[in-house]
Design a protein around this motif. Structure first.
Motif, short mmCIF file in Angstrom:
data_model
loop_
_atom_site.label_atom_id
_atom_site.label_comp_id
_atom_site.label_asym_id
_atom_site.label_seq_id
_atom_site.Cartn_x
_atom_site.Cartn_y
_atom_site.Cartn_z
N HIS A 127 0.84 -1.19 0.00
CA HIS A 127 0.00 0.00 0.00
C HIS A 127 0.88 1.25 0.00
CE1 HIS A 127 -2.78 -3.08 1.29
NE2 HIS A 127 -3.81 -2.25 1.16
N PHE A 128 0.32 2.35 -0.52
CA PHE A 128 1.05 3.62 -0.47
C PHE A 128 1.24 4.03 0.99
CE2 PHE A 128 -0.74 4.57 -4.85
CZ PHE A 128 0.50 4.64 -5.49
N VAL A 129 2.51 4.39 1.35
CA VAL A 129 2.77 4.96 2.67
C VAL A 129 3.19 6.42 2.53
CG1 VAL A 129 3.36 2.75 3.69
CG2 VAL A 129 5.17 4.13 2.63
N PHE A 130 3.51 6.82 1.29
CA PHE A 130 3.86 8.22 1.04
C PHE A 130 3.50 8.55 -0.41
CE2 PHE A 130 6.89 11.15 -0.95
CZ PHE A 130 6.63 12.30 -0.22
N VAL A 131 2.96 9.75 -0.59
CA VAL A 131 2.70 10.30 -1.92
C VAL A 131 3.04 11.79 -1.85
CG1 VAL A 131 0.96 10.81 -3.66
CG2 VAL A 131 0.90 8.62 -2.47
N SER A 132 3.59 12.33 -2.93
CA SER A 132 3.94 13.76 -2.95
C SER A 132 2.83 14.60 -2.35
CB SER A 132 4.19 14.21 -4.40
OG SER A 132 5.24 13.49 -4.98
N PRO A 133 3.19 15.65 -1.62
CA PRO A 133 2.17 16.46 -0.93
C PRO A 133 1.06 16.98 -1.82
CG PRO A 133 4.36 17.03 -0.15
CD PRO A 133 4.55 16.09 -1.29
N LYS A 134 1.39 17.28 -3.08
CA LYS A 134 0.33 17.82 -3.94
C LYS A 134 -0.60 16.74 -4.48
CE LYS A 134 3.03 17.83 -8.24
NZ LYS A 134 3.57 18.69 -9.31
N GLY A 135 -0.30 15.46 -4.17
CA GLY A 135 -1.18 14.38 -4.60
C GLY A 135 -0.90 13.94 -6.03
N ALA A 136 -1.75 13.06 -6.53
CA ALA A 136 -1.57 12.52 -7.88
C ALA A 136 -2.88 11.92 -8.35
CB ALA A 136 -0.47 11.45 -7.88
N LEU A 137 -2.99 11.77 -9.68
CA LEU A 137 -4.17 11.13 -10.30
C LEU A 137 -5.46 11.88 -10.00
CD1 LEU A 137 -3.37 7.39 -9.45
CD2 LEU A 137 -2.77 8.63 -11.54
N GLY A 138 -5.33 13.15 -9.62
CA GLY A 138 -6.52 13.92 -9.26
C GLY A 138 -6.95 13.71 -7.82
N PHE A 139 -6.18 12.93 -7.05
CA PHE A 139 -6.48 12.70 -5.64
C PHE A 139 -5.51 13.49 -4.78
CE2 PHE A 139 -7.84 8.79 -7.80
CZ PHE A 139 -9.12 8.61 -7.28
N ALA A 140 -5.95 13.86 -3.58
CA ALA A 140 -5.05 14.45 -2.61
C ALA A 140 -4.14 13.35 -2.08
CB ALA A 140 -5.84 15.08 -1.46
N ALA A 141 -2.98 13.75 -1.54
CA ALA A 141 -2.02 12.76 -1.06
C ALA A 141 -2.62 11.84 -0.01
CB ALA A 141 -0.78 13.48 -0.50
N ASP A 142 -3.39 12.41 0.95
CA ASP A 142 -3.94 11.57 2.01
C ASP A 142 -5.05 10.64 1.51
OD1 ASP A 142 -5.86 13.45 1.52
OD2 ASP A 142 -5.96 14.25 3.56
N GLU A 143 -5.59 10.93 0.30
CA GLU A 143 -6.58 10.03 -0.27
C GLU A 143 -5.93 8.79 -0.90
OE1 GLU A 143 -10.32 12.48 -1.90
OE2 GLU A 143 -8.42 13.14 -2.80
N LEU A 144 -4.64 8.90 -1.20
CA LEU A 144 -3.93 7.77 -1.80
C LEU A 144 -3.19 6.94 -0.77
CD1 LEU A 144 -2.46 9.49 -4.99
CD2 LEU A 144 -4.35 7.86 -4.88
N VAL A 145 -2.69 7.58 0.28
CA VAL A 145 -1.96 6.85 1.31
C VAL A 145 -2.89 5.80 1.93
CG1 VAL A 145 -0.84 7.02 3.56
CG2 VAL A 145 -0.37 8.73 1.80
N GLY A 146 -2.37 4.59 1.99
CA GLY A 146 -3.18 3.48 2.50
C GLY A 146 -3.90 2.69 1.41
N ARG A 147 -3.88 3.19 0.19
CA ARG A 147 -4.53 2.49 -0.92
C ARG A 147 -3.51 1.64 -1.68
NH1 ARG A 147 -9.12 5.26 -2.81
NH2 ARG A 147 -9.38 3.49 -4.23
N ARG A 148 -3.99 0.63 -2.37
CA ARG A 148 -3.14 -0.21 -3.20
C ARG A 148 -2.97 0.43 -4.58
NH1 ARG A 148 -5.47 -4.29 -4.86
NH2 ARG A 148 -3.69 -5.68 -5.23
N PRO A 149 -1.76 0.57 -5.12
CA PRO A 149 -1.59 1.11 -6.47
C PRO A 149 -2.38 0.33 -7.52
CG PRO A 149 0.52 1.00 -5.34
CD PRO A 149 -0.47 0.30 -4.47
N ALA A 150 -2.50 -1.00 -7.29
CA ALA A 150 -3.22 -1.84 -8.25
C ALA A 150 -4.67 -1.40 -8.42
CB ALA A 150 -3.15 -3.30 -7.83
N ASP A 151 -5.22 -0.70 -7.42
CA ASP A 151 -6.61 -0.23 -7.52
C ASP A 151 -6.77 0.80 -8.64
OD1 ASP A 151 -7.17 -1.85 -5.40
OD2 ASP A 151 -7.13 -0.24 -3.90
N PHE A 152 -5.67 1.41 -9.04
CA PHE A 152 -5.75 2.47 -10.04
C PHE A 152 -5.12 2.09 -11.37
CE2 PHE A 152 -5.37 4.19 -5.76
CZ PHE A 152 -6.50 4.97 -5.67
#
Length: 540
Positions: A127-152
């Protein structure tokens, strides 16, 4: 209280000074030279505080004679005699390393925050434990942390092993298509390296992803454009390779259907003397075109499902005027038409519009070369070419036919008395009466001057006789053009009948008809005569 002599100072591993209560130096070890200079030159700003507060500490930076800076962690210890020992610990390397680490972390943080790429790190659970502060894929960073990259992940370039988010060895520029927050695809180039523990166990991966969607879309658009150009070149080349203009559109229909993966293709033309679409070429299977053609009064394109078909169509133009249409048919079980298909059919329609104009010009020239300029009937050359073709077919099929030579009586008097304009009107009247008393399958020609000819297809003798009688009866109306009552305008007819089973040459048939017509002329004009039947093997 500390009891310390000069030997004790020398035993200390760092700089050491023995100071009187007023700050004067009583003793120093050999490592204290920079500190001695700082005290002597009154550059040690913390000295008063260290003397006044036994046990006090301070960190000071001292310039070195050789260049650079010495950073000392100083502490003051009182002695029994009211003196103070000043011990120093060299922390230059430690402070420099710490500053470098802080600067490196800040540099990394700044680069991550300003980069158009996004950095990430996954943990041992994937799972993501860190993502750039500005986020990615249209999501905020805290929306990605804890998610599996495979979900996207939508699609990943084959790497014959784990992808960049599960990398067990360094990977570089792996293309990954991922789903954004709005559902749209995003193409990323991912580079990553694995994270391992002290025992070498895999503990995740970290890397960066660069958005290359626009580059990939441009590449795809260029590839599609090149493919359209290749297909169009194939279609145009197919059209141009046809020597016979009549086969151009047939070749275009087949090539277009194959190039666009259509079940069928139809090409329609608008003739110069008609405003309606006329079928000119077709290939494959298709449905009823009329509902599609009817829409072209309001639109130049048709792209819709029609019954069991997906239909894509476009009008053809030449110099901004509609001169035809191209219709493509595809079964409903097939994929819908793409944007590339729509662009390509427009290009094809432009080429077909040019080809149609060329065919129209060719037909016009052929018609002019085969027709009489005044009457529009076959001229001599075209008439004899056509009856030669038909004559050979009659010989194979054993069917009869009749050739009638028509020569006007006293036509010269019409021109001499009334002028050539009236003479032309008389010729047009003759044309009309001959066409009225023949069938569409028959041929009528003006051989030149006041000579005409009729070919009666599959006509036996009694049919030829009836046609001659009808023509002579109708020719009575030509009297209105006569030059004088003594020289009435009329016609003389000579008939030669080919029985179908005769072994007669065409030249002999023509000679019999011509001879019969001149016999009428010599006998008083205004009548018809049938030439004696040909003997087997030649003329009578």
């Amino acid at each position: 209280m500390l009891v310390l002599g000069a030997e004790g100072l020398n035993a200390f591993p760092g700089p050491a000074l023995l100071l009187d209560h007023d700050g004067s130096i009583l003793a120093a070890n050999h490592r204290a030279e920079p500190l001695v200079q700082a005290v002597a030159q009154d550059r040690l700003g913390c000295l008063s505080a260290l003397l006044a507060q036994p046990g006090a500490t301070s960190v000071e930076s001292l310039p070195l004679v050789s260049g650079g800076t010495l950073i000392l962690d100083l502490v003051s210890i009182p002695t029994e005699g009211g003196q103070t020992v000043l011990f120093g610990r060299d922390v230059t390397l430690e402070r420099n390393l710490r500053a470098a680490l802080v600067e490196s972390r800040q540099r990394y943080k700044d680069l991550v925050e300003i980069s158009s790429d996004f950095a990430w790190e996954t943990g041992a659970d994937g799972h993501f434990v860190f993502v750039s502060p500005k986020g990615a894929l249209g999501f905020a960073a805290d929306e990605l942390v804890g998610r599996r990259p495979a979900d996207f992940v939508l699609q990943e370039e084959s790497t014959h092993g784990p992808g960049p988010f599960d990398a067990v060895s360094p990977v570089e520029d792996i293309e990954v298509w991922m789903r954004q927050s709005d559902g749209n695809p995003l193409c990323l180039l991912a580079s990553s390296t694995p994270i391992r523990g002290d025992g070498g166990e895999w503990r995740g991966a970290r890397g960066v992803c660069r958005d290359v969607t626009q580059e990939r879309l441009r590449d795809a658009a260029l590839s599609r454009a090149n493919n359209r150009e290749r297909l169009l070149s194939y279609i145009v080349r197919t059209i141009r390779d046809e020597v016979d203009p009549a086969d151009m559109l047939k070749a275009a229909a087949e090539a277009t259907a194959r190039a666009l993966g259509a079940t069928g293709c139809q090409i329609f033309r608008i003739q110069s003397d008609d405003s309606d679409f006329a079928p000119s070429a077709e290939y494959g299977t298709f449905g009823d075109a009329r509902p599609v053609l009817d829409t072209f009064e309001a639109s130049d394109h048709y792209d819709a499902d029609l019954g069991d078909w997906r239909v894509l169509a476009s009008v053809c133009r030449y110099r901004h005027s509609i001169n035809g249409a191209v219709l493509l048919w595809r079964e409903m079980s097939r994929a819908a038409w793409s944007d590339d298909d729509r662009l390509l059919i427009d290009d094809v329609a432009n080429q077909v519009g040019l080809a149609s104009e060329q065919i129209t010009n060719h037909e016009r020239m052929v018609k002019l070369s085969r027709t009489d300029g005044l009457t529009g009937l076959f001229n001599r050359r075209a008439f004899f070419e056509e009856i030669a073709r038909r004559f050979h077919r009659l010989k194979r099929e054993g069917k009869p036919a009749a050739l009638i030579y028509v020569d006007l009586d006293n036509f010269k008097a019409v021109n001499d008395v009334h002028g050539h304009q009236t003479g032309d009107e008389a010729l047009l009247a003759v044309r009309d009466l001959l066409l009225q008393h023949t069938r569409p399958i028959d041929l009528v020609a003006r051989l030149g001057g006041d000579e005409f000819a009729i070919w009666l297809e599959a006509a036996e003798e009694h049919i030829a006789v009836k046609r001659c009688q009808d023509v002579l009866e109708a020719a009575k109306d030509l009297d209105r053009f006569s030059g004088s009552p003594e020289k009435p305008l009329g016609c003389s007819l000579g008939v030669a009948v080919h029985g179908g089973s005769y072994n007669e040459a065409l030249e002999d048939l023509i000679a019999r008809a011509d001879k019969a017509m001149y016999e009428v002329k010599r006998s008083g004009k205004g009548a018809w005569r049938i030439a004696p039947a040909a003997e087997d093997g030649g003329a009578a």
